[in-house]
Scaffold this motif. Structure first.
Motif, PDB file in Angstrom:
ATOM      1  N   ASP A  21       2.940  12.721   4.730  1.00  0.00           N
ATOM      2  CA  ASP A  21       2.525  13.636   5.504  1.00  0.00           C
ATOM      3  C   ASP A  21       1.617  12.205   5.808  1.00  0.00           C
ATOM      4  OD1 ASP A  21       2.913  16.296   4.222  1.00  0.00           O
ATOM      5  OD2 ASP A  21       1.957  16.151   2.660  1.00  0.00           O
ATOM      6  N   ALA A  22       1.371  11.219   4.951  1.00  0.00           N
ATOM      7  CA  ALA A  22       0.626   9.446   5.274  1.00  0.00           C
ATOM      8  C   ALA A  22       1.075   9.416   6.497  1.00  0.00           C
ATOM      9  CB  ALA A  22       0.593   8.537   4.134  1.00  0.00           C
ATOM     10  N   VAL A  67       0.951  -4.747  -3.567  1.00  0.00           N
ATOM     11  CA  VAL A  67       0.785  -3.457  -2.935  1.00  0.00           C
ATOM     12  C   VAL A  67       1.403  -2.733  -1.897  1.00  0.00           C
ATOM     13  CG1 VAL A  67      -0.689  -1.968  -2.648  1.00  0.00           C
ATOM     14  CG2 VAL A  67      -1.545  -3.876  -4.547  1.00  0.00           C
ATOM     15  N   SER A  68       2.668  -1.787  -2.434  1.00  0.00           N
ATOM     16  CA  SER A  68       3.771  -1.568  -1.388  1.00  0.00           C
ATOM     17  C   SER A  68       3.129  -0.366  -0.302  1.00  0.00           C
ATOM     18  CB  SER A  68       4.391  -1.078  -1.804  1.00  0.00           C
ATOM     19  OG  SER A  68       4.390  -0.055  -2.703  1.00  0.00           O
ATOM     20  N   ASP A  69       2.430   0.893  -1.221  1.00  0.00           N
ATOM     21  CA  ASP A  69       2.326   2.063  -0.853  1.00  0.00           C
ATOM     22  C   ASP A  69       0.340   2.404  -1.630  1.00  0.00           C
ATOM     23  OD1 ASP A  69       4.417   2.678   0.437  1.00  0.00           O
ATOM     24  OD2 ASP A  69       5.282   3.062  -2.001  1.00  0.00           O
ATOM     25  N   VAL A  70      -0.217   2.922  -0.640  1.00  0.00           N
ATOM     26  CA  VAL A  70      -1.293   3.911  -0.667  1.00  0.00           C
ATOM     27  C   VAL A  70      -1.791   5.013   0.221  1.00  0.00           C
ATOM     28  CG1 VAL A  70      -3.901   3.601  -1.164  1.00  0.00           C
ATOM     29  CG2 VAL A  70      -2.973   1.179  -1.469  1.00  0.00           C
ATOM     30  N   PHE A  71      -1.080   6.061  -0.715  1.00  0.00           N
ATOM     31  CA  PHE A  71      -1.547   7.662   0.448  1.00  0.00           C
ATOM     32  C   PHE A  71      -2.164   8.409  -0.244  1.00  0.00           C
ATOM     33  CE2 PHE A  71       3.882   6.127   0.592  1.00  0.00           C
ATOM     34  CZ  PHE A  71       3.840   5.766   1.665  1.00  0.00           C
ATOM     35  N   VAL A  72      -2.847   8.949   0.435  1.00  0.00           N
ATOM     36  CA  VAL A  72      -3.652   9.870   0.621  1.00  0.00           C
ATOM     37  C   VAL A  72      -3.368  11.251   1.347  1.00  0.00           C
ATOM     38  CG1 VAL A  72      -6.173  10.466   0.258  1.00  0.00           C
ATOM     39  CG2 VAL A  72      -5.889   8.318  -0.361  1.00  0.00           C
TER      40      VAL A  72
END
Length: 144
Positions: A21-22, A67-72
């Motif tokens: 989705d990201a 920090v490998s992922d920041v998904f919203v």
């Protein structure tokens, strides 16, 4: 919005879906399971038990984190959810970290302000040189 943000690991299918989705394309479930199992920490945001955001870090669990992922989810963007997730992740890593630990990130071009707004400092600076990265493929081939 009734959002619950807490330290937890999503199931692999949720991870694959929010990643997709990201805009990061698909990932086989077996690889998602391995990625999650090898993570140092993960923070999830849920609304009515549905995963709407995730921040994840990898590392040695003591001195060095990334920090490998920041998904919203696209329909939840623009509400500071990414910042809340990242702040919660940093707090979780602080609880794991030993003295003089470090959290690094290599943001995609254009997202640097998001991370500096969350307390990360740009390099090079008086301590660190320019960051370097060696991807296995050109990043534009992996992002849709």
């Amino acid at each position: 919005m009734n959002t619950l943000i807490k330290p937890e690991f999503p199931v692999a299918e949720e991870f694959v879906q929010i990643r997709k989705d990201a805009g990061w394309g698909s990932m086989p479930i077996r690889l998602a399971e391995t990625a999650l199992r090898n993570s140092a920490a993960c923070i999830c945001a849920r609304e009515h038990d549905s995963l709407i955001g995730l921040a994840r870090a990898i590392g040695d669990h003591v001195a060095c984190f990334y920090v490998s992922d920041v998904f919203v989810s696209p329909d939840c963007r623009g509400q500071s959810l990414g910042q809340s997730l990242l702040h919660a992740l940093v707090e979780e890593l602080h609880n794991l970290a030993g003295p003089d630990a470090m959290i690094a990130v290599t943001p995609l071009a254009g997202l640097e302000r998001f991370y500096t707004g969350c307390g990360f400092v740009a390099v090079p600076n008086e301590t660190f040189g320019s960051g370097l990265v060696r991807p296995f493929q050109h990043m534009s081939e992996g992002v849709t």
